[in-house]
Write an enzyme that holds these catalytic residues in place. Sequence first.
Site, mmCIF file in Angstrom:
data_model
loop_
_atom_site.group_PDB
_atom_site.id
_atom_site.type_symbol
_atom_site.label_atom_id
_atom_site.label_comp_id
_atom_site.label_asym_id
_atom_site.label_seq_id
_atom_site.Cartn_x
_atom_site.Cartn_y
_atom_site.Cartn_z
ATOM 1 N N GLN A 153 0.809 -1.208 0.000
ATOM 2 C CA GLN A 153 0.000 0.000 0.000
ATOM 3 C C GLN A 153 0.849 1.267 0.000
ATOM 4 O O GLN A 153 1.865 1.356 0.687
ATOM 5 C CB GLN A 153 -0.949 0.022 1.217
ATOM 6 C CG GLN A 153 -2.057 -0.996 1.159
ATOM 7 C CD GLN A 153 -1.718 -2.283 1.867
ATOM 8 O OE1 GLN A 153 -0.608 -2.793 1.723
ATOM 9 N NE2 GLN A 153 -2.660 -2.809 2.641
ATOM 10 N N THR A 169 0.241 3.007 -9.928
ATOM 11 C CA THR A 169 0.825 3.576 -11.150
ATOM 12 C C THR A 169 1.709 2.555 -11.849
ATOM 13 O O THR A 169 1.639 2.384 -13.071
ATOM 14 C CB THR A 169 1.635 4.830 -10.802
ATOM 15 O OG1 THR A 169 0.776 5.783 -10.170
ATOM 16 C CG2 THR A 169 2.246 5.444 -12.040
ATOM 17 N N HIS A 222 -4.215 -6.969 -1.324
ATOM 18 C CA HIS A 222 -2.836 -6.603 -0.986
ATOM 19 C C HIS A 222 -2.125 -7.760 -0.269
ATOM 20 O O HIS A 222 -1.598 -7.610 0.843
ATOM 21 C CB HIS A 222 -2.801 -5.339 -0.112
ATOM 22 C CG HIS A 222 -3.098 -4.084 -0.872
ATOM 23 N ND1 HIS A 222 -2.188 -3.492 -1.719
ATOM 24 C CD2 HIS A 222 -4.212 -3.304 -0.910
ATOM 25 C CE1 HIS A 222 -2.721 -2.392 -2.248
ATOM 26 N NE2 HIS A 222 -3.955 -2.260 -1.783
ATOM 27 N N ARG A 273 8.997 2.550 -0.868
ATOM 28 C CA ARG A 273 8.909 4.014 -0.760
ATOM 29 C C ARG A 273 9.517 4.464 0.553
ATOM 30 O O ARG A 273 9.606 3.684 1.507
ATOM 31 C CB ARG A 273 7.435 4.460 -0.840
ATOM 32 C CG ARG A 273 7.219 5.964 -0.907
ATOM 33 C CD ARG A 273 5.737 6.281 -1.006
ATOM 34 N NE ARG A 273 5.487 7.712 -1.093
ATOM 35 C CZ ARG A 273 4.274 8.261 -1.141
ATOM 36 N NH1 ARG A 273 3.199 7.476 -1.117
ATOM 37 N NH2 ARG A 273 4.136 9.573 -1.219
ATOM 38 N N SER A 299 1.123 9.074 3.687
ATOM 39 C CA SER A 299 0.181 8.825 2.609
ATOM 40 C C SER A 299 -0.887 7.817 3.034
ATOM 41 O O SER A 299 -2.074 7.981 2.699
ATOM 42 C CB SER A 299 0.935 8.308 1.381
ATOM 43 O OG SER A 299 0.053 8.076 0.307
ATOM 44 N N PHE A 344 6.608 12.207 -10.006
ATOM 45 C CA PHE A 344 5.709 13.156 -9.346
ATOM 46 C C PHE A 344 6.270 13.467 -7.962
ATOM 47 O O PHE A 344 6.223 12.632 -7.056
ATOM 48 C CB PHE A 344 4.301 12.575 -9.231
ATOM 49 C CG PHE A 344 3.625 12.344 -10.550
ATOM 50 C CD1 PHE A 344 3.087 13.401 -11.261
ATOM 51 C CD2 PHE A 344 3.544 11.077 -11.092
ATOM 52 C CE1 PHE A 344 2.469 13.191 -12.486
ATOM 53 C CE2 PHE A 344 2.928 10.851 -12.313
ATOM 54 C CZ PHE A 344 2.389 11.914 -13.020
ATOM 55 N N ALA A 364 1.257 13.196 0.528
ATOM 56 C CA ALA A 364 2.173 13.156 1.667
ATOM 57 C C ALA A 364 3.092 14.366 1.683
ATOM 58 O O ALA A 364 3.426 14.891 2.762
ATOM 59 C CB ALA A 364 3.006 11.872 1.620
#
EC number: 2.8.2.-
Length: 473
Positions: free
Chosen positions: A156, A162, A211, A247, A255, A381, A386
């Site tokens: 997640q 994307t 997930h 990430r 986020s 991006f 966040a």
Amino acid sequence: MDERFNKWLLTPVLTLLFVVIMYQYVSPSCSSSCANFGEQPRAGEAGQPAAPSPARRAQAPPEDWERRPQLPPPPRGPPEGPRGAAAPEDEDEEPGDPEDEEEEAAEEEEEPDPEAPENGSLPRFVPRFNFTPKDLTRFVDFNIKGRDVIVFLHIQKTGGTTFGRHLVKNIRLEQPCSCKAGQKKCTCHRPGKKETWLFSRFSTGWSCGLHADWTELTNCVPAIMEKKDCPRNHSHTRNFYYITMLRDPVSRYLSEWKHVQRGATWKTSLHMCDGRSPTPDELPTCYPGDDWSGVSLREFMDCTYNLANNRQVRMLADLSLVGCYNLTFMNESERNAILLQSAKSNLKNMAFFGLTEFQRKTQFLFERTFNLKFISPFTQFNITRASNVEINEGARRRIEELNFLDVQLYEYAKDLFQQRYHRTRQLARQRDRQRRRGERRPQRDHRGHRWPRQEGSPEGAVTEDYNSQVVRW
């Protein structure tokens, strides 16, 4: 009397004139120095020092040499051997082509980092972890026409949505995925077959649960694919290539908080481990109602059962090693150490993983790993939900403490990712250089080819055919 005097006067004048002319010819530098002889530099003007002679330079200390004008360096060339002969070249090396040398020199220069800002504020990457060449070299012989399957582990809030769309809509394939408007899933069949080569949210859906993590996928995907495959193909081996995205832990946590604040719960996730889902006592909820809409950041951080804490480590580790979700199976410190080590090992052994903060490098590594090309380049991006959240330093430290395992995993993953990128780019440049050399070698051989002379004809003599043509003309 006057004529005799003029003759005696003319002789010394001509002699003096001859001496002056010869002196200027022998010492041409005297014209400027003699013209300024006796003149002192004016106040406020810096005099130009003359170049010291070799004798004066030999007497001066070495540190003064750098402050004085230096002679131009001698021309570069091959080192000389005895009696002035050029040193012999290595027998295994061919003489370099000037075009090759210029291109290789340009390639040796460090290429600009595609993710670095224009002002160059990011420091140069320095590896922190030691990895073997096998860990850094990732090339998958992916047989899309056979039975190989790419399995996407979607964590997640890591940019997985994307990236998942890139997999089904942006890869140049012989038989592209069929995505119809209004449908959540695309049909990604192998060329000429009705079998899927991709196991992901946008191709097969959440077939192993919402997930699903590494523990669930590795136990579920093989059985699911065997059911969907034709029985006549069961005798052939199948390779599963797991991929994922990671990430920055703080950005990912913020986020997820904003996503939960808008009403997301993921409460339909199965969390299967050792053949069962966790009990309510093993995995309690953080909210009493249907969702956690409007939760504040402090409330989100205060829930000790929050699965957002260290989510990336938990979803990449083998949970069966620590008793799944049973926190009483072992003490907390031992559990954390096993989870972190398992997550690092599984991540390193995956066929590929990317980082949300490095989109173009992620695209580069995926294309080189699977020998697949994307149609359109990835877009970075930097402005997300966040990034728009303003928190103080205390809140940031609290988030890092709650995600201390994810912080360590991300540092490890980022170092491995960067080393793989530089290694892959270096190998790609070497292959391109060898290919260009191979293409130019026939041209060089043709230019340097000497046609054989006829037997008995001296060097430089014309051939008989040419002589006959001259006679005929």
